[in-house]
Design a protein around this motif. Structure first.
Motif, PDB file in Angstrom:
ATOM      1  N   GLN A 154      30.984  57.390  39.012  1.00 54.05           N
ATOM      2  CA  GLN A 154      31.292  56.023  39.408  1.00 54.05           C
ATOM      3  C   GLN A 154      30.727  54.980  38.455  1.00 54.05           C
ATOM      4  O   GLN A 154      29.731  55.231  37.779  1.00 54.05           O
ATOM      5  N   ALA A 155      31.358  53.832  38.458  1.00 52.93           N
ATOM      6  CA  ALA A 155      30.789  52.647  37.811  1.00 52.93           C
ATOM      7  C   ALA A 155      31.169  51.463  38.684  1.00 52.93           C
ATOM      8  O   ALA A 155      32.246  51.445  39.273  1.00 52.93           O
ATOM      9  N   VAL A 156      30.268  50.520  38.794  1.00 58.94           N
ATOM     10  CA  VAL A 156      30.527  49.351  39.625  1.00 58.94           C
ATOM     11  C   VAL A 156      30.478  48.105  38.768  1.00 58.94           C
ATOM     12  O   VAL A 156      29.516  47.891  38.038  1.00 58.94           O
ATOM     13  N   LEU A 157      31.522  47.309  38.859  1.00 59.12           N
ATOM     14  CA  LEU A 157      31.493  46.000  38.213  1.00 59.12           C
ATOM     15  C   LEU A 157      31.050  45.001  39.282  1.00 59.12           C
ATOM     16  O   LEU A 157      31.668  44.897  40.335  1.00 59.12           O
ATOM     17  N   ARG A 158      29.930  44.333  39.017  1.00 52.85           N
ATOM     18  CA  ARG A 158      29.408  43.371  39.995  1.00 52.85           C
ATOM     19  C   ARG A 158      29.616  41.957  39.488  1.00 52.85           C
ATOM     20  O   ARG A 158      29.463  41.699  38.292  1.00 52.85           O
ATOM     21  N   ALA A 159      29.923  41.063  40.404  1.00 53.62           N
ATOM     22  CA  ALA A 159      30.069  39.656  40.034  1.00 53.62           C
ATOM     23  C   ALA A 159      29.283  38.799  41.015  1.00 53.62           C
ATOM     24  O   ALA A 159      29.232  39.101  42.198  1.00 53.62           O
ATOM     25  N   GLY A 183      28.443  31.115  42.958  1.00 52.93           N
ATOM     26  CA  GLY A 183      28.015  30.223  44.036  1.00 52.93           C
ATOM     27  C   GLY A 183      28.912  30.383  45.256  1.00 52.93           C
ATOM     28  O   GLY A 183      28.474  30.244  46.394  1.00 52.93           O
ATOM     29  N   LYS A 184      30.185  30.675  45.002  1.00 53.39           N
ATOM     30  CA  LYS A 184      31.125  30.894  46.108  1.00 53.39           C
ATOM     31  C   LYS A 184      31.661  32.313  46.030  1.00 53.39           C
ATOM     32  O   LYS A 184      31.981  32.806  44.951  1.00 53.39           O
ATOM     33  N   LEU A 185      31.815  32.940  47.181  1.00 53.11           N
ATOM     34  CA  LEU A 185      32.299  34.318  47.207  1.00 53.11           C
ATOM     35  C   LEU A 185      33.691  34.417  46.579  1.00 53.11           C
ATOM     36  O   LEU A 185      33.989  35.350  45.836  1.00 53.11           O
ATOM     37  N   GLU A 186      34.538  33.416  46.863  1.00 54.74           N
ATOM     38  CA  GLU A 186      35.904  33.446  46.327  1.00 54.74           C
ATOM     39  C   GLU A 186      35.905  33.482  44.795  1.00 54.74           C
ATOM     40  O   GLU A 186      36.717  34.179  44.185  1.00 54.74           O
ATOM     41  N   THR A 187      34.974  32.757  44.185  1.00 56.07           N
ATOM     42  CA  THR A 187      34.897  32.733  42.719  1.00 56.07           C
ATOM     43  C   THR A 187      34.582  34.129  42.184  1.00 56.07           C
ATOM     44  O   THR A 187      35.186  34.588  41.207  1.00 56.07           O
ATOM     45  N   ALA A 188      33.633  34.792  42.836  1.00 50.23           N
ATOM     46  CA  ALA A 188      33.258  36.139  42.403  1.00 50.23           C
ATOM     47  C   ALA A 188      34.426  37.102  42.596  1.00 50.23           C
ATOM     48  O   ALA A 188      34.753  37.899  41.705  1.00 50.23           O
ATOM     49  N   LEU A 189      35.066  37.012  43.764  1.00 51.38           N
ATOM     50  CA  LEU A 189      36.203  37.905  44.043  1.00 51.38           C
ATOM     51  C   LEU A 189      37.357  37.634  43.074  1.00 51.38           C
ATOM     52  O   LEU A 189      38.024  38.561  42.613  1.00 51.38           O
ATOM     53  N   ASP A 190      37.573  36.368  42.775  1.00 46.63           N
ATOM     54  CA  ASP A 190      38.616  35.985  41.836  1.00 46.63           C
ATOM     55  C   ASP A 190      38.416  36.620  40.468  1.00 46.63           C
ATOM     56  O   ASP A 190      39.350  37.153  39.867  1.00 46.63           O
ATOM     57  N   PHE A 191      37.198  36.556  39.997  1.00 50.14           N
ATOM     58  CA  PHE A 191      36.888  37.180  38.710  1.00 50.14           C
ATOM     59  C   PHE A 191      37.201  38.675  38.769  1.00 50.14           C
ATOM     60  O   PHE A 191      37.804  39.236  37.853  1.00 50.14           O
ATOM     61  N   LEU A 192      36.805  39.305  39.871  1.00 48.67           N
ATOM     62  CA  LEU A 192      37.037  40.750  39.982  1.00 48.67           C
ATOM     63  C   LEU A 192      38.530  41.071  40.076  1.00 48.67           C
ATOM     64  O   LEU A 192      38.978  42.108  39.577  1.00 48.67           O
ATOM     65  N   ARG A 193      39.293  40.170  40.693  1.00 43.42           N
ATOM     66  CA  ARG A 193      40.742  40.401  40.743  1.00 43.42           C
ATOM     67  C   ARG A 193      41.338  40.333  39.339  1.00 43.42           C
ATOM     68  O   ARG A 193      42.191  41.133  38.975  1.00 43.42           O
ATOM     69  N   GLN A 194      40.852  39.396  38.553  1.00 47.84           N
ATOM     70  CA  GLN A 194      41.284  39.329  37.142  1.00 47.84           C
ATOM     71  C   GLN A 194      40.906  40.614  36.418  1.00 47.84           C
ATOM     72  O   GLN A 194      41.681  41.162  35.648  1.00 47.84           O
ATOM     73  N   ALA A 195      39.683  41.063  36.672  1.00 52.68           N
ATOM     74  CA  ALA A 195      39.200  42.279  36.018  1.00 52.68           C
ATOM     75  C   ALA A 195      40.066  43.476  36.411  1.00 52.68           C
ATOM     76  O   ALA A 195      40.408  44.320  35.578  1.00 52.68           O
ATOM     77  N   GLN A 196      40.431  43.498  37.689  1.00 54.83           N
ATOM     78  CA  GLN A 196      41.279  44.584  38.187  1.00 54.83           C
ATOM     79  C   GLN A 196      42.641  44.544  37.488  1.00 54.83           C
ATOM     80  O   GLN A 196      43.155  45.575  37.048  1.00 54.83           O
ATOM     81  N   LEU A 247      37.880  37.916  29.232  1.00 61.67           N
ATOM     82  CA  LEU A 247      38.265  37.135  30.418  1.00 61.67           C
ATOM     83  C   LEU A 247      37.511  35.817  30.476  1.00 61.67           C
ATOM     84  O   LEU A 247      36.394  35.704  29.979  1.00 61.67           O
ATOM     85  N   LYS A 248      38.149  34.837  31.133  1.00 59.71           N
ATOM     86  CA  LYS A 248      37.437  33.576  31.383  1.00 59.71           C
ATOM     87  C   LYS A 248      36.517  33.806  32.582  1.00 59.71           C
ATOM     88  O   LYS A 248      36.950  34.203  33.643  1.00 59.71           O
ATOM     89  N   ALA A 249      35.241  33.597  32.375  1.00 58.82           N
ATOM     90  CA  ALA A 249      34.310  33.883  33.465  1.00 58.82           C
ATOM     91  C   ALA A 249      33.442  32.669  33.730  1.00 58.82           C
ATOM     92  O   ALA A 249      32.231  32.725  33.677  1.00 58.82           O
ATOM     93  N   SER A 250      34.096  31.523  34.005  1.00 61.10           N
ATOM     94  CA  SER A 250      33.259  30.343  34.230  1.00 61.10           C
ATOM     95  C   SER A 250      32.661  30.400  35.635  1.00 61.10           C
ATOM     96  O   SER A 250      33.321  30.813  36.586  1.00 61.10           O
TER      97      SER A 250
END
Ligand code: ADP
Ligand code: ZN
Ligand code: ZN
Length: 733
Positions: free
Chosen positions: A642-647, A650-663, A717-720
């Motif tokens: 396994q490997a886990v990408l963690r993000a 400040g807001k959960l949606e921002t972190a999830l959004d980044f991970l969706r881009q990563a996906q 990726l843009k990771a602001s």
């Protein structure tokens, strides 16, 4: 035509996955591995020269020169650079940051390196002939100091300061009387030419056979799992192996999980090898001291290096043997920056170096056990306790459904503690939570005090009248009325060490009760002092967390009580039961190590649970087999990688959004399963929202190919407003 000057590739602690090119005027390949000073933007940085080449992607006139080579410290050996390069690739962490993380802090700055050593003191032969009666009757500080130093070892000033604030003036007197001497060397590096080595015990047949097998593998790579029950004498096997390595002129690296265990182990090694320099490396050392030990290892002077996980990156020119004690311990995993598992890195290092590595444990990590079963590692078992007549403790399960505990402790356990008291034996009550109670609750409306910054409950610390968050350090005063319904009768929920301590005090008002947890051992050296007190029989009942479980040998301890263990049986973390079994085996192993037989009592609502049944039989192998079968069926590690990408954002949606881009950016590979982004198990920590994305594969190789490709895309990726990291072979998801 003059040839173009060569170009030096420099590792810098900059979070981009590449090396930096500089003009290498005057440098040769002999400087590879040296620390250098280079200009970087408007600053100057220290880096490590990784290689020389003839061309750069940049035009030569744009390159800046290397300003200085620090030839006063030894270059990192090629072997270490290779290991660090491997780690950078495997953990997908920038090479420069990986290399720089392996250096002691002092070597990462442009300031001149000064090995300034703290002074140490030692009793002289005359000093050692004194006893406490020779000291003034009411001089408590002198007595404490004397007690501390009567082992004849050098003690650092910082350690002695914890014993007595006036240690300097006392020692001045003692030095003038010829009782003590001052030494300007770190305590453990000092050798004792005059001291006789202690005599090893006669090895048991099992120890002997272990030595023969491992001894035959010197000078080439082989990984051994030394599976030995607690008290089976693994340490004695290590000592003999080190002797073999020394005889062959090699250095040994011994990794231990806890800073707390290094002084104890150093003492053992010092006594066995008084003429050998022993370096210790752990994060609790003062910077100057750590540098001195690191240099002793790097220059090959220290033939034995003992340390915690970071020591796996110590430069060891004559490395001949690696040992990882308590290899299953989670503290071998680094949880930030370069996220590595020191045990796994040790195996790779042994492989690259062509030397044996020994992983020792009573309860190996399932991954390691699996490797031993499949034949990748050679399994060696020590199935009996080393001291003749010493038996494993009897384990009793106390059913708390039929006999309800009173304020945390059941009648059977209390009476067992009582009978130990009358026999002047020690008992230990193991509680996995510090504080008074894990929660403060309103039983009218169901409210409980929660941390505003974390998804976690606040822990009640009654003595300090505080509610504390154990995740972010937030502290507030205890509230007296329920903020939701106004109820004035708030109650503690569950049991922490302080509350159990109170219960014990009520039942045994005359007993000397010692609480050992992170709160009571916060002061430097207090845990070392407590250990000494326990060994000297100055405590009757110990209450503590897992701090007490690890590796310590308390000869008068014959009873261990365990409360609150059940919650791990139903944890969503698939590794929880593996950890619980290991923890209980380990804490149970504290009972009855010497002549006295020990007893372990576990309070549980589920006495029929197979984990407890197998624990009662001390049957690690059967337990491991059942866990492996479960993991195979469910498709968990070690059957997938396994490997886990963690993000974090400040807001959960921002972190999830980044991970969706990563996906979306992930390369499509057949052997890879990429799950959907989810909030982390603890979604908020210290005010930061956390989410993760899990990737897994049946083969390590496929996973690595995937990650290599994926990382390039992730960096693009843009990771602001998002911080992200990758955790390969994560311990927790
Ligand atoms: P482990 O690390 O496997 O839990 P230790 O190495 O701490 O076990 O050994 C347990 C105890 O047995 C120690 O007190 C040690 O001194 C003692 N011991 C080890 N080997 C022998 C031996 N061959 N003969 C007698 N005592 C031994
Ligand atoms: Zn309420
Ligand atoms: Zn918090």
């Amino acid at each position: 035509m003059p040839s173009a000057p060569p170009i030096a590739q420099i590792a810098l602690d900059i979070p981009v996955p590449r090396l930096f090119d500089y003009l290498a005027t005057g440098l040769t390949s002999a400087d590879i591995g040296q620390r250098v000073r280079v200009p970087f933007g408007r600053k100057q940085l220290v880096g490590v020269m990784m290689g020389l080449c003839n061309d750069s992607a940049h035009a030569p006139h744009k390159l800046k020169p290397v300003l200085e080579v620090y030839r006063d410290t030894p270059a990192l050996p090629a072997e270490l650079l290779r290991l660090l390069t491997f780690c950078s690739g495997y953990y997908h962490y920038p090479l420069g940051a990986t290399v720089m993380a392996a250096l002691p802090t002092r070597l990462r700055s442009t300031q001149a390196v000064q090995v300034k050593l703290a002074s140490a003191w030692q009793l002289t032969a005359t000093g050692l002939t004194l006893d406490a009666a020779d000291l003034p009757a009411h001089a408590r500080a002198q007595r404490a100091l004397f007690d501390r130093m009567r082992d004849g070892q050098p003690h650092a000033g910082t350690t002695l300061a914890a014993t007595s604030g006036s240690y300097r003036s006392i020692l001045k007197t003692w030095v003038s009387r010829g009782w003590a001497v001052q030494i300007d060397q770190p305590a453990s590096l000092h050798t004792h030419r005059a001291m006789a080595a202690d005599t090893p015990p006669r090895l048991t047949a099992a120890q002997h056979s272990a030595l023969t097998q491992i001894g035959a593998a010197f000078a080439h790579y082989r990984a051994f799992l030394l599976h030995g029950i607690t008290g089976s004498g693994k340490t004695e096997v290590y000592l003999h192996l080190v002797a073999t390595a020394l005889a062959r002129g090699g250095q040994t690296l011994l990794l231990v999980p806890e800073i707390n265990l290094t002084p104890q182990l150093t003492g053992l090694f010092r006594a066995r090898f008084p003429h050998i320099e022993i370096a210790t490396l752990h994060s609790g050392m003062a910077e100057g001291e750590r540098l001195a030990h690191w240099l002793a290892a790097a220059e090959g002077r220290a033939r034995i290096v003992l340390g915690t996980r970071l020591a796996v990156f110590a430069p060891l020119p004559q490395l001949a043997l690696l040992i990882v004690d308590e290899e299953h311990d989670s503290s071998f995993h680094q949880q930030d920056g370069l996220r590595y598992a020191a045990r796994d890195v040790a195996v790779v290092r042994a492989q690259q170096r062509g030397v044996p590595v020994v992983l020792g444990s009573a309860t190996p990590a399932l991954e390691t056990w699996h490797n031993a079963q499949s034949g990748r590692y050679t399994l060696i078992s020590l199935a009996e306790r080393a001291i003749a007549g010493a038996r494993l403790p009897a384990i009793r399960l106390l059913d708390t459904r039929s006999s309800k505990p009173d304020a945390g402790l059941s009648a059977t356990l209390l009476s067992a503690i009582g009978s130990r008291l009358t026999q002047a034996q020690q008992s230990l009550v193991f509680v996995n939570r510090r504080g008074y109670a894990p929660a403060l609750m309103c039983f009218e409306c169901g409210w409980s005090a929660a941390c505003q910054r974390c998804s976690a409950k606040l822990v009640l610390h009654l003595r300090e009248r505080q509610l504390r968050c154990h995740h972010c350090g937030h502290v507030e005063r205890v509230v007296h009325a329920c903020p939701a319904c106004g109820n004035l009768d708030l109650k503690p929920g569950g049991f922490g060490t302080q509350r159990i301590e109170d219960t014990l005090t009520q039942h045994f008002p005359h007993a000397r009760i010692l609480r050992v947890d992170r709160d009571s051992t916060r002061r430097r050296d207090s845990w070392a002092d407590m250990q000494r007190a326990i060994r000297n029989g100055e405590a009757d009942i110990l209450v503590g967390t897992q701090l007490l479980a690890k590796g310590h040998d308390f000869p008068k301890l014959t009873l261990v009580g365990v409360i609150n263990a059940d919650s791990a049986l139903f944890s969503p973390d698939f590794r929880a039961t593996e950890r619980l079994f290991a923890q209980l085996m380990q804490v149970g192993g504290r009972a009855g190590r010497a002549a006295e037989a020990g007893e372990v009592m576990i309070q549980t609502q589920f006495p029929e649970h197979h984990l407890y049944r197998l624990l009662q039989r001390h049957d690690y192998a059967e337990f491991a087999a059942s866990l492996l079968a479960e993991r195979a069926a469910a498709g968990f590690p070690p059957f997938v990688h396994q490997a886990v990408l963690r993000a974090e954002a400040g807001k959960l949606e921002t972190a999830l959004d980044f991970l969706r881009q990563a996906q979306a950016a992930a390369p499509a590979l057949a052997a890879i399963t990429l799950f959907d982004p989810t909030p982390a198990a603890m979604a908020r920590k210290a005010g930061v929202e956390r989410a993760l994305l899990l990737a897994q594969s049946p083969t390590r190789k496929a996973l690595q190919l995937f990650l290599t490709d994926w990382m390039v895309r992730l960096y693009a990726l843009k990771a602001s407003n998002v911080r992200w990291n990758l955790d390969v072979d994560p311990l927790e998801i």
